[in-house]
Design a protein around this motif. Structure first.
Motif, PDB file in Angstrom:
ATOM      1  N   THR A   1      34.704  50.635  37.236  1.00  0.00           N
ATOM      2  CA  THR A   1      36.185  51.034  36.932  1.00  0.00           C
ATOM      3  C   THR A   1      36.180  52.192  36.607  1.00  0.00           C
ATOM      4  OG1 THR A   1      36.410  48.537  36.925  1.00  0.00           O
ATOM      5  CG2 THR A   1      38.245  50.238  36.208  1.00  0.00           C
TER       6      THR A   1
ATOM      7  N   ASP B   1      39.235  56.076  36.211  1.00  0.00           N
ATOM      8  CA  ASP B   1      40.137  56.846  36.191  1.00  0.00           C
ATOM      9  C   ASP B   1      40.132  57.968  37.355  1.00  0.00           C
ATOM     10  OD1 ASP B   1      42.353  58.255  36.222  1.00  0.00           O
ATOM     11  OD2 ASP B   1      42.565  58.141  34.007  1.00  0.00           O
ATOM     12  N   ASP B   2      40.560  57.836  38.559  1.00  0.00           N
ATOM     13  CA  ASP B   2      40.412  58.697  39.623  1.00  0.00           C
ATOM     14  C   ASP B   2      40.934  60.164  39.368  1.00  0.00           C
ATOM     15  OD1 ASP B   2      42.824  58.023  40.173  1.00  0.00           O
ATOM     16  OD2 ASP B   2      42.572  57.818  42.185  1.00  0.00           O
TER      17      ASP B   2
ATOM     18  N   ALA C   1      45.331  56.844  38.973  1.00  0.00           N
ATOM     19  CA  ALA C   1      45.135  55.286  39.350  1.00  0.00           C
ATOM     20  C   ALA C   1      43.669  54.876  38.788  1.00  0.00           C
ATOM     21  CB  ALA C   1      45.294  55.117  40.648  1.00  0.00           C
ATOM     22  N   GLU C   2      43.713  53.827  38.098  1.00  0.00           N
ATOM     23  CA  GLU C   2      42.434  53.161  37.877  1.00  0.00           C
ATOM     24  C   GLU C   2      41.834  52.532  38.979  1.00  0.00           C
ATOM     25  OE1 GLU C   2      41.671  48.925  35.972  1.00  0.00           O
ATOM     26  OE2 GLU C   2      41.940  50.065  34.465  1.00  0.00           O
ATOM     27  N   LYS C   3      40.804  52.848  39.689  1.00  0.00           N
ATOM     28  CA  LYS C   3      39.939  52.511  40.644  1.00  0.00           C
ATOM     29  C   LYS C   3      38.718  51.663  40.396  1.00  0.00           C
ATOM     30  CE  LYS C   3      40.060  55.084  44.707  1.00  0.00           C
ATOM     31  NZ  LYS C   3      39.718  56.154  45.390  1.00  0.00           N
ATOM     32  N   THR C   4      38.272  50.639  41.177  1.00  0.00           N
ATOM     33  CA  THR C   4      37.118  50.081  41.136  1.00  0.00           C
ATOM     34  C   THR C   4      36.334  49.966  42.335  1.00  0.00           C
ATOM     35  OG1 THR C   4      38.179  48.292  39.500  1.00  0.00           O
ATOM     36  CG2 THR C   4      36.008  47.877  40.531  1.00  0.00           C
ATOM     37  N   ILE C   5      35.199  50.409  42.312  1.00  0.00           N
ATOM     38  CA  ILE C   5      34.171  50.655  43.380  1.00  0.00           C
ATOM     39  C   ILE C   5      32.918  49.637  43.387  1.00  0.00           C
ATOM     40  CG2 ILE C   5      35.065  52.903  44.158  1.00  0.00           C
ATOM     41  CD1 ILE C   5      32.532  54.072  43.026  1.00  0.00           C
TER      42      ILE C   5
ATOM     43  N   THR D   1      35.305  61.214  39.758  1.00  0.00           N
ATOM     44  CA  THR D   1      35.250  61.157  41.048  1.00  0.00           C
ATOM     45  C   THR D   1      34.028  60.370  41.493  1.00  0.00           C
ATOM     46  OG1 THR D   1      33.736  63.116  41.593  1.00  0.00           O
ATOM     47  CG2 THR D   1      36.266  63.505  41.298  1.00  0.00           C
TER      48      THR D   1
END
Length: 94
Positions: free
Chosen positions: A68, A70-71, A23-27, A75
């Protein structure tokens, strides 16, 4: 011949299934040590070299960085380590 085709089908299914879990994540990171105009550039560059990172956008005014990634590849610890490694400890903003 049928065994070879069945193996190929199984391999394709396994590869496509594992990709669906990524999943694409944004932190958003808090980087309080940013204090000069070149700091955001250095932080963006250090985070961008982490495998799986798609973008990093650091803002001096807010001392934050939006990342952003890719998880399945990168990490959060990898990203935090990238900023720490150049002398800018960071934390995740919840």
């Amino acid at each position: 011949m049928k065994k070879i085709n069945a193996r190929r089908l199984l391999a394709v299914l396994m590869l496509s299934t594992s990709a669906s879990f990524a999943a694409e994540k944004t932190i958003t990171l808090s980087v309080p040590g940013m204090n000069c105009p070149s700091c955001p550039y250095m932080i963006e560059q250090s985070i961008s070299v982490v495998d799986g990172v798609q973008s990093a956008d650091a803002e001096l005014e807010t001392r934050t960085c939006s990342v952003t990634f890719d998880d399945a590849v990168a990490t959060v610890e990898d990203i935090l380590g990238a900023t720490e490694g150049i002398g800018y400890p960071s934390t995740i903003i919840k």
